[in-house]
Design a protein around this motif. Structure first.
Motif, PDB file in Angstrom:
ATOM      1  N   ASP A   1       0.806  -1.231   0.000  1.00 43.04           N
ATOM      2  CA  ASP A   1       0.000   0.000   0.000  1.00 43.04           C
ATOM      3  C   ASP A   1       0.838   1.279   0.000  1.00 43.04           C
ATOM      4  O   ASP A   1       0.297   2.377   0.162  1.00 43.04           O
ATOM      5  CB  ASP A   1      -0.954   0.028   1.201  1.00 43.04           C
ATOM      6  CG  ASP A   1      -1.958  -1.121   1.157  1.00 43.04           C
ATOM      7  OD1 ASP A   1      -2.369  -1.488   0.037  1.00 43.04           O
ATOM      8  OD2 ASP A   1      -2.307  -1.643   2.226  1.00 43.04           O
ATOM      9  N   THR A   2       2.169   1.147  -0.143  1.00 42.90           N
ATOM     10  CA  THR A   2       3.027   2.339  -0.262  1.00 42.90           C
ATOM     11  C   THR A   2       3.264   2.624  -1.739  1.00 42.90           C
ATOM     12  O   THR A   2       3.874   1.813  -2.439  1.00 42.90           O
ATOM     13  CB  THR A   2       4.387   2.115   0.428  1.00 42.90           C
ATOM     14  OG1 THR A   2       4.169   1.803   1.797  1.00 42.90           O
ATOM     15  CG2 THR A   2       5.255   3.351   0.305  1.00 42.90           C
ATOM     16  N   PRO A   3       2.745   3.748  -2.267  1.00 43.41           N
ATOM     17  CA  PRO A   3       2.914   4.024  -3.705  1.00 43.41           C
ATOM     18  C   PRO A   3       4.381   4.256  -4.066  1.00 43.41           C
ATOM     19  O   PRO A   3       5.094   4.972  -3.371  1.00 43.41           O
ATOM     20  CB  PRO A   3       2.087   5.299  -3.914  1.00 43.41           C
ATOM     21  CG  PRO A   3       1.988   5.933  -2.564  1.00 43.41           C
ATOM     22  CD  PRO A   3       2.009   4.813  -1.568  1.00 43.41           C
ATOM     23  N   ILE A   4       4.809   3.637  -5.144  1.00 41.32           N
ATOM     24  CA  ILE A   4       6.184   3.781  -5.628  1.00 41.32           C
ATOM     25  C   ILE A   4       6.212   4.521  -6.958  1.00 41.32           C
ATOM     26  O   ILE A   4       6.956   5.479  -7.140  1.00 41.32           O
ATOM     27  CB  ILE A   4       6.867   2.405  -5.785  1.00 41.32           C
ATOM     28  CG1 ILE A   4       6.795   1.601  -4.480  1.00 41.32           C
ATOM     29  CG2 ILE A   4       8.322   2.585  -6.214  1.00 41.32           C
ATOM     30  CD1 ILE A   4       7.538   2.220  -3.324  1.00 41.32           C
ATOM     31  N   LEU A   5       5.372   4.078  -7.906  1.00 43.31           N
ATOM     32  CA  LEU A   5       5.298   4.708  -9.227  1.00 43.31           C
ATOM     33  C   LEU A   5       3.873   5.180  -9.462  1.00 43.31           C
ATOM     34  O   LEU A   5       2.908   4.520  -9.060  1.00 43.31           O
ATOM     35  CB  LEU A   5       5.701   3.711 -10.324  1.00 43.31           C
ATOM     36  CG  LEU A   5       7.123   3.162 -10.258  1.00 43.31           C
ATOM     37  CD1 LEU A   5       7.320   2.070 -11.304  1.00 43.31           C
ATOM     38  CD2 LEU A   5       8.146   4.272 -10.470  1.00 43.31           C
ATOM     39  N   ASP A   6       3.747   6.319 -10.138  1.00 42.13           N
ATOM     40  CA  ASP A   6       2.425   6.903 -10.340  1.00 42.13           C
ATOM     41  C   ASP A   6       2.337   7.515 -11.727  1.00 42.13           C
ATOM     42  O   ASP A   6       3.074   8.438 -12.068  1.00 42.13           O
ATOM     43  CB  ASP A   6       2.162   7.972  -9.271  1.00 42.13           C
ATOM     44  CG  ASP A   6       0.766   8.577  -9.388  1.00 42.13           C
ATOM     45  OD1 ASP A   6      -0.071   8.004 -10.105  1.00 42.13           O
ATOM     46  OD2 ASP A   6       0.518   9.621  -8.764  1.00 42.13           O
ATOM     47  N   GLY A   7       1.429   6.985 -12.558  1.00 43.93           N
ATOM     48  CA  GLY A   7       1.166   7.579 -13.872  1.00 43.93           C
ATOM     49  C   GLY A   7       2.339   7.514 -14.830  1.00 43.93           C
ATOM     50  O   GLY A   7       2.674   8.503 -15.476  1.00 43.93           O
ATOM     51  N   VAL A   8       2.961   6.345 -14.963  1.00 41.62           N
ATOM     52  CA  VAL A   8       4.140   6.206 -15.831  1.00 41.62           C
ATOM     53  C   VAL A   8       3.696   5.874 -17.251  1.00 41.62           C
ATOM     54  O   VAL A   8       2.952   4.920 -17.482  1.00 41.62           O
ATOM     55  CB  VAL A   8       5.080   5.100 -15.301  1.00 41.62           C
ATOM     56  CG1 VAL A   8       6.237   4.876 -16.278  1.00 41.62           C
ATOM     57  CG2 VAL A   8       5.609   5.476 -13.928  1.00 41.62           C
ATOM     58  N   ASP A   9       4.154   6.674 -18.212  1.00 43.48           N
ATOM     59  CA  ASP A   9       3.906   6.445 -19.639  1.00 43.48           C
ATOM     60  C   ASP A   9       5.254   6.351 -20.342  1.00 43.48           C
ATOM     61  O   ASP A   9       6.015   7.326 -20.356  1.00 43.48           O
ATOM     62  CB  ASP A   9       3.097   7.586 -20.245  1.00 43.48           C
ATOM     63  CG  ASP A   9       1.709   7.689 -19.650  1.00 43.48           C
ATOM     64  OD1 ASP A   9       0.919   6.751 -19.837  1.00 43.48           O
ATOM     65  OD2 ASP A   9       1.421   8.707 -18.987  1.00 43.48           O
ATOM     66  N   LEU A  10       5.555   5.199 -20.926  1.00 39.51           N
ATOM     67  CA  LEU A  10       6.848   5.005 -21.598  1.00 39.51           C
ATOM     68  C   LEU A  10       6.673   4.130 -22.841  1.00 39.51           C
ATOM     69  O   LEU A  10       5.830   3.219 -22.855  1.00 39.51           O
ATOM     70  CB  LEU A  10       7.862   4.319 -20.669  1.00 39.51           C
ATOM     71  CG  LEU A  10       8.428   5.112 -19.497  1.00 39.51           C
ATOM     72  CD1 LEU A  10       9.230   4.191 -18.593  1.00 39.51           C
ATOM     73  CD2 LEU A  10       9.288   6.266 -19.989  1.00 39.51           C
ATOM     74  N   VAL A  11       7.466   4.405 -23.845  1.00 35.50           N
ATOM     75  CA  VAL A  11       7.564   3.540 -25.013  1.00 35.50           C
ATOM     76  C   VAL A  11       9.046   3.322 -25.305  1.00 35.50           C
ATOM     77  O   VAL A  11       9.797   4.283 -25.473  1.00 35.50           O
ATOM     78  CB  VAL A  11       6.877   4.155 -26.250  1.00 35.50           C
ATOM     79  CG1 VAL A  11       7.130   3.283 -27.478  1.00 35.50           C
ATOM     80  CG2 VAL A  11       5.388   4.314 -26.015  1.00 35.50           C
ATOM     81  N   ILE A  12       9.469   2.063 -25.322  1.00 38.14           N
ATOM     82  CA  ILE A  12      10.863   1.727 -25.652  1.00 38.14           C
ATOM     83  C   ILE A  12      10.857   0.952 -26.960  1.00 38.14           C
ATOM     84  O   ILE A  12      10.209  -0.099 -27.059  1.00 38.14           O
ATOM     85  CB  ILE A  12      11.523   0.898 -24.534  1.00 38.14           C
ATOM     86  CG1 ILE A  12      11.499   1.680 -23.216  1.00 38.14           C
ATOM     87  CG2 ILE A  12      12.964   0.537 -24.911  1.00 38.14           C
ATOM     88  CD1 ILE A  12      12.049   0.906 -22.036  1.00 38.14           C
ATOM     89  N   GLU A  13      11.565   1.467 -27.948  1.00 45.27           N
ATOM     90  CA  GLU A  13      11.555   0.870 -29.274  1.00 45.27           C
ATOM     91  C   GLU A  13      12.757  -0.040 -29.491  1.00 45.27           C
ATOM     92  O   GLU A  13      13.755   0.033 -28.769  1.00 45.27           O
ATOM     93  CB  GLU A  13      11.526   1.972 -30.336  1.00 45.27           C
ATOM     94  CG  GLU A  13      10.270   2.835 -30.272  1.00 45.27           C
ATOM     95  CD  GLU A  13      10.230   3.878 -31.373  1.00 45.27           C
ATOM     96  OE1 GLU A  13      11.262   4.067 -32.046  1.00 45.27           O
ATOM     97  OE2 GLU A  13       9.173   4.506 -31.548  1.00 45.27           O
ATOM     98  N   ARG A  14      12.645  -0.883 -30.491  1.00 45.57           N
ATOM     99  CA  ARG A  14      13.667  -1.879 -30.822  1.00 45.57           C
ATOM    100  C   ARG A  14      15.022  -1.216 -31.075  1.00 45.57           C
ATOM    101  O   ARG A  14      15.122  -0.197 -31.752  1.00 45.57           O
ATOM    102  CB  ARG A  14      13.240  -2.664 -32.070  1.00 45.57           C
ATOM    103  CG  ARG A  14      14.219  -3.759 -32.484  1.00 45.57           C
ATOM    104  CD  ARG A  14      13.756  -4.477 -33.744  1.00 45.57           C
ATOM    105  NE  ARG A  14      13.608  -3.576 -34.881  1.00 45.57           N
ATOM    106  CZ  ARG A  14      12.495  -3.418 -35.580  1.00 45.57           C
ATOM    107  NH1 ARG A  14      11.398  -4.086 -35.262  1.00 45.57           N
ATOM    108  NH2 ARG A  14      12.456  -2.566 -36.591  1.00 45.57           N
ATOM    109  N   GLY A  15      16.068  -1.773 -30.480  1.00 44.65           N
ATOM    110  CA  GLY A  15      17.427  -1.297 -30.707  1.00 44.65           C
ATOM    111  C   GLY A  15      17.859  -0.164 -29.803  1.00 44.65           C
ATOM    112  O   GLY A  15      19.043   0.218 -29.824  1.00 44.65           O
ATOM    113  N   ARG A  16      16.940   0.389 -28.980  1.00 48.62           N
ATOM    114  CA  ARG A  16      17.327   1.480 -28.088  1.00 48.62           C
ATOM    115  C   ARG A  16      18.136   0.923 -26.908  1.00 48.62           C
ATOM    116  O   ARG A  16      17.905  -0.192 -26.437  1.00 48.62           O
ATOM    117  CB  ARG A  16      16.110   2.226 -27.542  1.00 48.62           C
ATOM    118  CG  ARG A  16      15.254   2.904 -28.592  1.00 48.62           C
ATOM    119  CD  ARG A  16      16.010   3.891 -29.463  1.00 48.62           C
ATOM    120  NE  ARG A  16      16.640   4.955 -28.751  1.00 48.62           N
ATOM    121  CZ  ARG A  16      16.105   6.169 -28.574  1.00 48.62           C
ATOM    122  NH1 ARG A  16      14.899   6.426 -29.055  1.00 48.62           N
ATOM    123  NH2 ARG A  16      16.764   7.108 -27.940  1.00 48.62           N
TER     124      ARG A  16
END
Length: 622
Positions: free
Chosen positions: A299-314
C-alpha cells in the motif's frame, strides 16, 4: 589483481610473506571494506556517532559530571565544576556540540531521511548498512581514509555528494574504484597494479590513460631494443663459440646474457578483451509500452502515472536515487510485479535475459567456472569455451572453483552467463558493482556490440555515456524520458534526496524536481509533474497542480516558521555554549548549575523544533 589484498596489508589486517610495513605512531586509519563482516546494534545515528569516539567519551563524561553537580556541595562541588569546565572546553574545542548536526548532514548526503536516524541498523539492507559504515568513517575524520569500492551501493545523487565531500577531504585518501568519473573528480595520483607490480601516475583517470599508453610504448621500445642487442650477442656467441682466440669474449657475453633482466611487456589480454554477441531474433518495433502505470508495495505508492515507449534497438539507462522505483519499474516491465493501475505490454517476439544485483551470489561455490557457465546455455554450434574466455576465464582459469573467486570475478562470470544466449531484450541491474576497470572495459565493449534492446540500471556515468542513447530518470514516483544523455540528470545540481524509508521508498528535497531540457522528453522547472512517453511527447498534469497549490502554499509557510524557530533555538544553544566556554563562569557554582540546566533545556527545545520542521518538510515533499 590483488587490490583488496594490498589495502588489507596497508591497514594492518593482512599479512605479507616478506617485507615490512611502516606506519607513523599514532596515525589513525579508517577502512571501508567491500563487505561488512560484523553487524551493528542500536540506531543509525548511534552507530554513526561511534565514529567520533573521543567526542562520545567526553559527552559521557560531561553527563556524569552534570549529574554530580546536583548531588555535591562545598569543596567537592568546586572540584566537579573544575572538572566539568576542563571537559567542556575540550568537548567544544573538538566540535562536540556540532557533531550530531554533522552526523545528520553526512547521513542526509548519503541518502538517509531525517527519520531514518532513529531506525535500528539491523532493519536495513546490506547496501544501506554499508552507507552507515561509510557515514561513521567520514564522521571519524581519520588521518588516512581507505575505501574499497565506496560507490558500489550508492545512487547517482549520493555519489555526487560523496565526490564533493572527498574532494574537500583534508586528510590522505586511498581508494579502489571502477568508476572513472569518481576517480577523475577526486584522485591526484593513480596506482596501477599489474603483473605483480605497482606503477604510479600523476593526475586523475584521464591523465592515467594517456600516461599508461606512453609508458607501454616506452616499455615496448625498450624491450625491442633489448631483444635486438640479445640477438646480436647470441649471434656472436654462436659464431665464435669454438674459436680459442675468442673464448674470453664469448664467456663474457654469455655471463652478460645470464645477468640480463628481461623487460616484461604488459599483456594485451590484460588490457582489453573482446566479445561477439550471437544474433538474436528480430522483435517488433515497440519492445515495451507502459500507459498510466501505478505500482506499490504494501500500500506504499512507488510509481504513479508512468507512460513510456521503448523501441527496438534502443539502449536506455535508468537513473535516480535508491528507493525511487528503478527496480520496481524493471519488475513491472518484466511482469515480476503487477501494476495496480495502467497497462504494460511487451512487443511480439521479445525474449529477455536479466542480470540482477545478487545474481553472482547465487552461483554454486562448489562448481568450476566452466560448469557454472555452460549450465542452461544453448550451444548452437558455438564454442562455449571461447565465450567463457572472452569474459576473462580462458584455459585453466575456467577450472577455478566459484568459491575461490573474488566478488568481481563472480560478477563477471554471472554477466557472461546472462549475456551468452541470443536474446533481443537485455536487462542489467548494477552490472559494474564489484568489477575492476578491465572487466568494466569488457562489459562496455560487449554492450556497445549488443545488437538488441538494452535496459541498464546503473550509477556508472561513464558506462551510461559510452553505451546508452537515452535516459529514464526515476524520481518522486515519476519516470521521465530524456533523449540523449543530459549531464544535469547524471549529476543533479544541489541534489540531496531525502528518503522516507531507507531501502524502500523516497521523497524529494531541494533540486529533485528540477529537470532541465535534455531532449523532447524532459520536463521544465515550472511543470514538475509533467510526464513523458518514450517518443518524447509530454503530458501535463496542471489540474492536479492547481488543486494542491493552496495547500502547498500554506504548508510552505509552516515549514518556514518551523525553520525560523529551529534557528532561534540553535542560536540560544550557541549562546549558552559560549558562556560555558568562559573559564570565569566556573568561579560561581550556582551560575554554572543554572547555565548547564538552561543549556540542556535549550538543546531539547532545538531538537523539538527540528522534529517539527522534519515532519512538515516530509508532508510538503510528499
Amino acid at each position: 589483481m590483488g587490490k583488496t589484498t594490498l589495502l588489507e596489508i596497508i591497514v594492518g589486517i593482512g599479512n605479507t610473506d616478506t617485507g615490512e610495513i611502516h606506519r607513523p605512531k599514532g596515525m589513525r586509519v579508517g577502512y571501508l571494506p567491500q563487505e561488512i563482516a560484523t553487524e551493528a546494534n542500536g540506531t543509525v545515528l548511534e552507530e554513526v556517532l561511534t565514529g567520533a569516539e573521543d567526542i562520545s567519551e567526553l559527552a559521557d563524561q560531561l553527563h556524569l559530571l552534570e549529574a554530580k553537580l546536583s548531588t555535591t556541595e562545598g569543596e567537592e562541588q568546586a572540584q566537579v565544576i573544575e572538572q566539568y569546565g576542563e571537559a567542556q572546553a575540550r568537548f567544544e574545542q573538538q566540535g562536540g556540540y556540532a557533531i550530531e548536526a554533522k552526523a545528520h548532514r553526512v547521513l542526509s548526503g548519503l541518502g538517509f531521511a531525517p527519520s531514518d536516524a532513529e531506525r535500528p541498523v539491523t532493519d536495513l539492507s546490506g547496501g544501506w548498512r554499508m552507507r552507515v559504515a561509510l557515514a561513521k568513517l567520514l564522521l571519524a575524520d581519520p588521518d588516512v581514509l581507505v575505501l574499497d569500492e565506496p560507490t558500489n551501493h550508492l545512487d547517482i545523487d549520493s555519489e555526487a555528494w560523496l565526490e564533493q565531500h572527498l574532494a574537500d577531504w583534508t586528510g590522505a585518501l586511498l581508494f579502489v574504484s571502477h568508476d572513472r568519473d569518481f576517480i577523475d573528480a577526486i584522485a591526484n595520483r593513480v596506482l596501477e597494479l599489474s603483473n605483480g607490480g605497482v606503477a604510479e601516475y600523476v593526475g586523475g583517470f584521464a591523465e592515467f590513460v594517456v600516461e599508461r599508453e606512453e609508458r607501454i610504448a616506452l616499455i615496448e621500445a625498450q624491450a625491442a631494443n633489448q631483444a635486438k642487442k640479445v640477438a646480436q650477442v647470441e649471434k656472436f656467441v654462436e659464431r665464435f663459440r669454438y674459436k680459442a682466440t675468442k673464448a674470453r669474449q664469448v664467456q663474457s657475453r654469455i655471463k652478460t646474457l645470464e645477468k640480463l633482466e628481461a623487460i616484461e611487456l604488459p599483456t594485451k589480454k590484460e588490457l582489453k578483451a573482446r566479445f561477439a554477441f550471437p544474433e538474436p531474433q528480430r522483435s517488433s518495433r515497440i519492445v515495451v509500452q507502459l500507459e498510466g502505470v501505478k505500482a506499490a508495495y504494501d500500500d506504499t505508492p512507488i510509481l504513479d502515472g508512468v507512460d513510456l515507449v521503448i523501441e527496438r534497438g534502443r539502449k536506455v539507462a535508468l537513473v535516480g536515487p535508491n528507493g525511487a522505483g528503478k527496480t520496481t519499474l524493471v519488475k513491472v516491465i518484466l511482469g515480476q510485479l503487477e501494476a495496480s493501475e495502467g497497462t504494460v505490454e511487451l512487443g511480439a517476439n521479445v525474449d529477455i535475459a536479466q542480470f540482477a544485483q545478487l545474481q553472482a551470489d547465487e552461483l554454486d561455490p562448489t562448481q568450476s567456472a566452466w560448469t557454472a557457465f555452460r549450465m542452461g546455455l544453448r550451444e548452437d554450434g558455438r564454442n562455449l569455451r571461447t565465450l567463457l574466455g572472452s569474459f576473462g576465464f580462458p584455459g585453466d582459469a575456467g577450472e577455478r572453483l566459484v568459491g575461490d573467486m573474488s566478488g568481481g570475478e563472480r560478477t563477471r562470470l554471472a554477466l557472461g552467463k546472462t549475456m551468452a544466449d541470443p536474446v533481443n531484450l537485455l536487462v542489467l541491474d548494477e552490472p559494474t558493482n564489484h568489477l575492476d576497470l578491465a572487466s568494466c572495459d569488457v562489459l562496455e565493449d560487449a554492450l556497445i556490440a549488443y545488437p538488441g534492446t538494452l535496459l541498464l540500471v546503473t550509477h556508472d556515468r561513464h558506462l551510461i555515456r559510452s553505451v546508452a542513447d537515452a535516459v529514464i530518470e526515476v524520481r518522486n514516483g515519476r519516470a521521465v524520458w530524456h533523449e540523449g544523455i543530459p549531464e544535469d540528470v547524471l549529476a543533479p545540481e544541489g541534489s540531496m534526496t531525502i528518503r522516507t524509508d531507507a531501502g524502500k521508498s523516497a521523497k524529494s528535497s531541494a533540486g529533485s524536481n528540477k529537470k532541465k531540457s535534455g531532449g523532447g522528453g524532459s520536463t521544465s522547472p515550472t511543470k514538475a509533474n509533467t510526464q513523458s512517453s518514450g517518443n518524447g511527447q509530454s503530458k501535463p498534469n496542471g489540474q492536479k497542480q492547481r488543486r494542491n497549490s493552496s495547500q502547498d502554499k500554506e504548508l510552505r509557510k509552516k515549514v518556514s516558521a518551523a525553520e525560523r524557530k529551529w534557528e532561534q533555538a540553535e542560536a540560544k544553544v550557541a549562546e549558552l555554549q559560549e558562556q560555558l566556554g568562559d573559564p570565569a563562569t566556573y568561579e560561581d557554582p550556582e551560575l554554572t548549575k543554572k547555565l548547564v540546566a538552561e543549556h540542556d533545556a535549550a538543546k531539547d527545545t532545538a531538537a523539538e523544533h527540528m522534529a517539527t520542521w522534519e515532519k512538515l518538510s516530509d508532508q510538503l515533499d510528499g
